[in-house]
Write a protein that holds these residues in place. Sequence first.
Motif, PDB file in Angstrom:
ATOM      1  N   UNK A   1      12.801  -6.232 -13.103  1.00 29.94           N
ATOM      2  CA  UNK A   1      11.480  -5.597 -13.113  1.00 29.94           C
ATOM      3  C   UNK A   1      11.535  -4.207 -12.500  1.00 29.94           C
ATOM      4  N   UNK A   2      12.233  -4.070 -11.385  1.00 31.88           N
ATOM      5  CA  UNK A   2      12.333  -2.746 -10.752  1.00 31.88           C
ATOM      6  C   UNK A   2      13.104  -1.783 -11.657  1.00 31.88           C
ATOM      7  N   UNK A   3      14.165  -2.250 -12.271  1.00 32.08           N
ATOM      8  CA  UNK A   3      14.955  -1.389 -13.159  1.00 32.08           C
ATOM      9  C   UNK A   3      14.103  -0.909 -14.330  1.00 32.08           C
ATOM     10  N   UNK A   4      13.339  -1.825 -14.926  1.00 33.38           N
ATOM     11  CA  UNK A   4      12.476  -1.434 -16.046  1.00 33.38           C
ATOM     12  C   UNK A   4      11.402  -0.446 -15.603  1.00 33.38           C
ATOM     13  N   UNK A   5      10.881  -0.621 -14.400  1.00 31.01           N
ATOM     14  CA  UNK A   5       9.847   0.277 -13.893  1.00 31.01           C
ATOM     15  C   UNK A   5      10.401   1.669 -13.630  1.00 31.01           C
TER      16      UNK A   5
ATOM     17  N   UNK B   1      -3.729 -10.504 -12.890  1.00 33.80           N
ATOM     18  CA  UNK B   1      -2.920  -9.870 -11.844  1.00 33.80           C
ATOM     19  C   UNK B   1      -2.996  -8.345 -11.946  1.00 33.80           C
ATOM     20  N   UNK B   2      -3.009  -7.825 -13.157  1.00 33.18           N
ATOM     21  CA  UNK B   2      -3.131  -6.371 -13.310  1.00 33.18           C
ATOM     22  C   UNK B   2      -4.500  -5.892 -12.846  1.00 33.18           C
ATOM     23  N   UNK B   3      -5.497  -6.681 -13.086  1.00 35.30           N
ATOM     24  CA  UNK B   3      -6.844  -6.261 -12.706  1.00 35.30           C
ATOM     25  C   UNK B   3      -7.100  -6.323 -11.212  1.00 35.30           C
ATOM     26  N   UNK B   4      -6.313  -7.116 -10.481  1.00 37.67           N
ATOM     27  CA  UNK B   4      -6.536  -7.180  -9.028  1.00 37.67           C
ATOM     28  C   UNK B   4      -5.650  -6.188  -8.268  1.00 37.67           C
ATOM     29  N   UNK B   5      -4.897  -5.344  -9.002  1.00 38.64           N
ATOM     30  CA  UNK B   5      -4.204  -4.271  -8.301  1.00 38.64           C
ATOM     31  C   UNK B   5      -2.754  -4.031  -8.642  1.00 38.64           C
ATOM     32  N   UNK B   6      -2.157  -4.832  -9.527  1.00 37.12           N
ATOM     33  CA  UNK B   6      -0.763  -4.628  -9.895  1.00 37.12           C
ATOM     34  C   UNK B   6      -0.659  -3.752 -11.151  1.00 37.12           C
ATOM     35  N   UNK B   7       0.366  -2.897 -11.167  1.00 39.59           N
ATOM     36  CA  UNK B   7       0.598  -2.026 -12.315  1.00 39.59           C
ATOM     37  C   UNK B   7       1.385  -2.724 -13.420  1.00 39.59           C
ATOM     38  N   UNK B   8       2.223  -3.683 -13.029  1.00 41.40           N
ATOM     39  CA  UNK B   8       3.048  -4.392 -13.991  1.00 41.40           C
ATOM     40  C   UNK B   8       3.249  -5.824 -13.521  1.00 41.40           C
ATOM     41  N   UNK B   9       3.496  -6.719 -14.471  1.00 36.91           N
ATOM     42  CA  UNK B   9       3.749  -8.124 -14.162  1.00 36.91           C
ATOM     43  C   UNK B   9       5.009  -8.550 -14.902  1.00 36.91           C
ATOM     44  N   UNK B  10       5.944  -9.130 -14.160  1.00 33.88           N
ATOM     45  CA  UNK B  10       7.171  -9.665 -14.765  1.00 33.88           C
ATOM     46  C   UNK B  10       7.237 -11.140 -14.392  1.00 33.88           C
ATOM     47  N   UNK B  11       7.118 -11.998 -15.382  1.00 35.89           N
ATOM     48  CA  UNK B  11       7.076 -13.434 -15.115  1.00 35.89           C
ATOM     49  C   UNK B  11       8.431 -13.949 -14.623  1.00 35.89           C
TER      50      UNK B  11
ATOM     51  N   UNK C   1       0.808  -1.225   0.000  1.00 37.20           N
ATOM     52  CA  UNK C   1       0.000   0.000   0.000  1.00 37.20           C
ATOM     53  C   UNK C   1       0.840   1.272   0.000  1.00 37.20           C
ATOM     54  N   UNK C   2       2.029   1.224   0.541  1.00 35.27           N
ATOM     55  CA  UNK C   2       2.847   2.431   0.612  1.00 35.27           C
ATOM     56  C   UNK C   2       3.653   2.730  -0.638  1.00 35.27           C
ATOM     57  N   UNK C   3       3.538   1.904  -1.666  1.00 37.13           N
ATOM     58  CA  UNK C   3       4.329   2.091  -2.886  1.00 37.13           C
ATOM     59  C   UNK C   3       3.476   2.731  -3.985  1.00 37.13           C
ATOM     60  N   UNK C   4       4.122   3.537  -4.821  1.00 39.95           N
ATOM     61  CA  UNK C   4       3.415   4.231  -5.900  1.00 39.95           C
ATOM     62  C   UNK C   4       3.213   3.348  -7.129  1.00 39.95           C
ATOM     63  N   UNK C   5       4.038   2.332  -7.273  1.00 40.37           N
ATOM     64  CA  UNK C   5       3.969   1.447  -8.438  1.00 40.37           C
ATOM     65  C   UNK C   5       4.185   0.025  -7.952  1.00 40.37           C
ATOM     66  N   UNK C   6       3.317  -0.884  -8.373  1.00 44.05           N
ATOM     67  CA  UNK C   6       3.330  -2.244  -7.823  1.00 44.05           C
ATOM     68  C   UNK C   6       3.561  -3.261  -8.939  1.00 44.05           C
ATOM     69  N   UNK C   7       4.534  -4.149  -8.684  1.00 45.11           N
ATOM     70  CA  UNK C   7       4.894  -5.162  -9.671  1.00 45.11           C
ATOM     71  C   UNK C   7       4.655  -6.549  -9.088  1.00 45.11           C
ATOM     72  N   UNK C   8       4.042  -7.423  -9.857  1.00 40.75           N
ATOM     73  CA  UNK C   8       3.857  -8.823  -9.463  1.00 40.75           C
ATOM     74  C   UNK C   8       4.869  -9.691 -10.186  1.00 40.75           C
TER      75      UNK C   8
END
Length: 443
Positions: free
Chosen positions: A174-178, A102-112, A72-79
């Motif tokens: 994933x974090x670097x790309x974000x 996964x994007x529809x339940x609250x994540x901004x990005x998904x990296x498999x 909740x405290x992050x501005x961008x969320x990755x699964x």
Amino acid sequence: MEHQPYFHSVTLNKELCRGCITCVKRCPTEAIRVRDGKARILGERCIDCGECIRVCPHHAKLAVSDTMQELDGFKYKIALPAPVLFAQIKHLDHPGRIILALKRIGFDEVYEVGAAAELISQSTKEFMANYQGPLPLISSACPAVLRLLRVRFPSLLDHLLPLQPPVELAAVLARRAAVEKTGLAPEEIGVAFITPCPAKVTAAKVPLGNTRRNINAAIAISRVYPALIQEIKKMQPEEFMQLSRMGSTGISWAANSGESTGSGQRRYIAADGIENVIKILEAIEDEQFTRLDFVELSACPGGCVGGVMNVENPFAAAARIKRLARDLPAVGTRWPTPSCLPEEVYFDKRIEPMNVMSLDSDPVRSLELFAKMQSYERKFPGLDCGSCGSPTCHALAEDIVRGYRTEDDCIYLLKEKLEKLAQSLAGLSSHITPMEEYSNDGE
């Protein structure tokens, strides 16, 4: 020596525990004792393999994991979905469905994680082409196996493949790309691993081979499963078909031997289930596998499909992995420069042994306690029955010298003492003259 806090995902519900010693007998590192009728987990020895969860008949062992609220405290969320997540959904026709859900339940990005697994497969092949050290190399993908090596097989740490587990590499990439995509600072981006097992939760909180945490939350597959099911029902093929970057190599990491075949190994062994893993490691210690190049070990039966945080039957999940893999390209993600491995693919610190078996920090004192422990062990019947609450007679002797137990905790020694006491009382009573002989006949 490396000293880390004892965080553990595997926990005990004392209200449900009945002290039945099933978990005591199955724990691979003798990390459980029963005292006062309840199991206790020794944190310094627990490797979070989940075997106690798997075998407890009373469901007193459970694994804790994070929730979505942890981000909740992050501005961008990755699964970061583990490859085995794609095997949990019945009749799944394409991995993209899970990504969109996964994007529809609250994540901004998904990296498999499977995409990162393909990079590790490629890196393993490149690394081994120039490797000159001891063989066979042992996979570093399963964190329960890493902790098992630290506790029970420290001499084999030199055989460890020094490459990151796929999830750690996925988190870094994933974090670097974000950061590049959003312009946010790295600390404003939250990364969550969707995990099948408690060992991976612990590894996310207290990483091995890394100086910093790359994963902010580890969420059990069973937690997100209900929400994913609801979302998958609402989507159309054109919405998800182009979302996956993972090929058959990456998704096959979810099942036994997927890593070995993905990295092109020819002389390898793949073993799953903690008891089988121990047998293989003992054989490596005894130099029985000197002609092997690679050993892939998974603490869970069948590989990650057998994780206790999954929802699907492991055999059905393994079959689904094979079916999905047939419809995917062989590889979806590659390093652009395969001849030069990037720095982030390697561990950035050595994984050190944990000296939890030592009886004392002073070597002289430790030898004295060891001799005392052997003298206790010689008194015991050697049945390893577990009735005392310790897994073996050897463990009971160790517990005694550590001050946790006494000889009387062995029911066989206690029985002998009671029998001798009964015989002594019987012998004493035979020498006592009945009071009637002292009665006065004239009275």
